[in-house]
Write an enzyme that holds these catalytic residues in place. Structure first.
Site, mmCIF file in Angstrom:
data_model
loop_
_atom_site.group_PDB
_atom_site.id
_atom_site.type_symbol
_atom_site.label_atom_id
_atom_site.label_comp_id
_atom_site.label_asym_id
_atom_site.label_seq_id
_atom_site.Cartn_x
_atom_site.Cartn_y
_atom_site.Cartn_z
ATOM 1 N N ASP A 155 -9.621 5.916 -1.922
ATOM 2 C CA ASP A 155 -8.430 6.437 -2.604
ATOM 3 C C ASP A 155 -8.867 7.114 -3.891
ATOM 4 O O ASP A 155 -10.063 7.316 -4.134
ATOM 5 C CB ASP A 155 -7.412 5.319 -2.856
ATOM 6 C CG ASP A 155 -7.865 4.329 -3.915
ATOM 7 O OD1 ASP A 155 -9.074 4.326 -4.280
ATOM 8 O OD2 ASP A 155 -7.026 3.553 -4.404
ATOM 9 N N GLU A 179 0.824 -1.212 0.000
ATOM 10 C CA GLU A 179 0.000 0.000 0.000
ATOM 11 C C GLU A 179 0.856 1.260 0.000
ATOM 12 O O GLU A 179 0.533 2.240 -0.680
ATOM 13 C CB GLU A 179 -0.939 0.002 1.213
ATOM 14 C CG GLU A 179 -2.107 -0.959 1.097
ATOM 15 C CD GLU A 179 -3.030 -0.631 -0.057
ATOM 16 O OE1 GLU A 179 -3.183 0.561 -0.391
ATOM 17 O OE2 GLU A 179 -3.582 -1.570 -0.657
ATOM 18 N N TYR A 198 -6.881 6.076 4.986
ATOM 19 C CA TYR A 198 -7.012 5.156 3.858
ATOM 20 C C TYR A 198 -6.169 3.899 4.056
ATOM 21 O O TYR A 198 -6.649 2.771 3.917
ATOM 22 C CB TYR A 198 -6.618 5.826 2.534
ATOM 23 C CG TYR A 198 -6.274 4.792 1.492
ATOM 24 C CD1 TYR A 198 -7.276 4.056 0.871
ATOM 25 C CD2 TYR A 198 -4.943 4.475 1.198
ATOM 26 C CE1 TYR A 198 -6.971 3.050 -0.033
ATOM 27 C CE2 TYR A 198 -4.633 3.479 0.298
ATOM 28 C CZ TYR A 198 -5.659 2.774 -0.311
ATOM 29 O OH TYR A 198 -5.350 1.764 -1.193
#
Length: 362
Positions: A137, A36, A119
């Site tokens: 996102d 990520e 997020y």
């Protein structure tokens, strides 16, 4: 729109069309976390090789925490946005110190880690632990703004709250991992920024902007960031196979990365003008004869808030001047040991192709 009316066709589409990516074949929060962070500012096609190399060297939190920052930055070299790597490294040490070496297992704990926002915390908790947190996102903003024909700017306070609330309401709480991956994948593969493939979209019959013909105008942003120019003149000085570099310090771009000797100016200068600056004289005042060994290499490098206009000058000196004592002397062939910016990396790649005197990795 009922959330399952939305979720079922979306998840079915995902299970049939998803890309086979290594971080999707695990529930290890460390692996998911690294992926990520890499993908925050990097497309999958570019980030995959970096991910594999990074994971091979730092397969777990302990390995990352015990590494030196210079090495972590070296393995991040080319990805840009180096604060991500520094935060990743700091958070790994935070896990060792505050969580006994075990990755935190709840949203609050994950969110407490350096460099992790809402997020990323939602992504880790939903993918690794199947906890019901919705991800929002860039892909999700685009899908939701088009699906519901919302023209509230996504970068406004009102827009961020509106889309976060909408994403939470639509989340399939029984399958948050599949659902979150699905909506992100739809934005990455189908509901793309330009020329989206609406006719093939599993949600086209529910998409309000598709019905109104406004797909291409969404999502809306408040305005672009003002980008300022900077002018970098790099002196790539050689003497008997050695060169000189420095480490960038202070709160500026590329913090703690290495680079050639730099003279930054307030405008673009010719080489003749550069030679007349006080800094140039200080560096070369007792260097003897100075030869230009290659044509200058000009680069334009775009960052989020800056455009760097850079010149790389290849120079050979007759003697080691006293002005070079403030810099680090290294064999040119050993430059691959040092983490450098993407801009310098590009220059060195091209120099390697032309002259073959540099090894990108040591």
């Amino acid at each position: 729109m009922e959330n399952m009316t939305f979720a079922i066709p979306l998840e079915n589409w995902y299970l049939e069309n998803k890309r086979d990516l290594p971080w999707r074949n695990t529930t290890d929060p460390y692996v998911i976390w690294v992926s990520e962070i890499i993908l925050q500012q990097t497309r999958v096609v570019q980030g995959l090789g970096y991910f594999n190399r990074f994971m091979f060297r730092f397969p777990n939190v302990t390995a990352l925490a015990e590494a030196e920052e210079d090495e972590v930055l070296k393995y991040w070299q080319g990805l840009g946005y180096y604060s991500r790597a520094r935060n990743l490294h700091a958070a790994a040490r935070q896990i060792m110190n505050d969580f006994g070496g075990r990755f935190p297992g709840n949203y609050k704990g994950v969110l407490s880690l350096k460099g992790i926002g809402e997020y990323t915390a939602a992504a880790i908790c939903s993918f690794a632990y199947r906890q019901p947190y919705a991800v929002v996102d860039g892909n999700v903003y685009r899908v939701l703004s088009r699906l519901f024909d919302i023209d509230v700017p996504i970068d406004s306070t009102q827009g961020k709250k509106l889309f976060a609330d909408l994403a939470s309401r639509l989340l399939d709480k029984k399958n948050p991992d599949v659902y979150n991956q699905a909506i992100m994948e739809l934005g990455a593969l189908q509901c793309i920024p330009r020329s989206p493939r609406c006719e093939e979209c599993p949600l086209s019959d529910k998409c309000l902007s598709f019905a109104s013909g406004r797909v291409d105008s969404l999502p809306v942003k408040q305005g672009k960031t003002v980008v300022k120019p900077r002018y970098f003149n790099y002196l790539c000085i050689s003497y008997r196979g050695d060169t000189w570099i420095r480490q960038r310090v202070g709160k500026d771009i590329w913090e703690n990365l290495y680079e050639f000797i730099l003279i930054e100016t307030d405008r673009e200068l010719s080489f003749e003008e550069l030679q007349n600056t006080d800094e140039f004289h200080r560096i070369f005042e007792d260097a003897g004869k100075v030869n230009i060994t290659a044509l200058p290499m000009q680069k334009r490098h775009v960052l989020s808030h800056r455009i760097i206009y850079a010149y790389f000058y290849s120079l050979e000196v007759e003697k080691v001047s006293s002005g070079l004592s403030a810099y680090i002397r290294v064999p040119y062939a050993d430059l691959g040991r040092y983490a450098v910016s993407r801009l310098t990396h590009i220059y060195l790649e091209e120099r390697q192709q032309e002259r073959g005197d540099y090894v990108l990795w040591k």
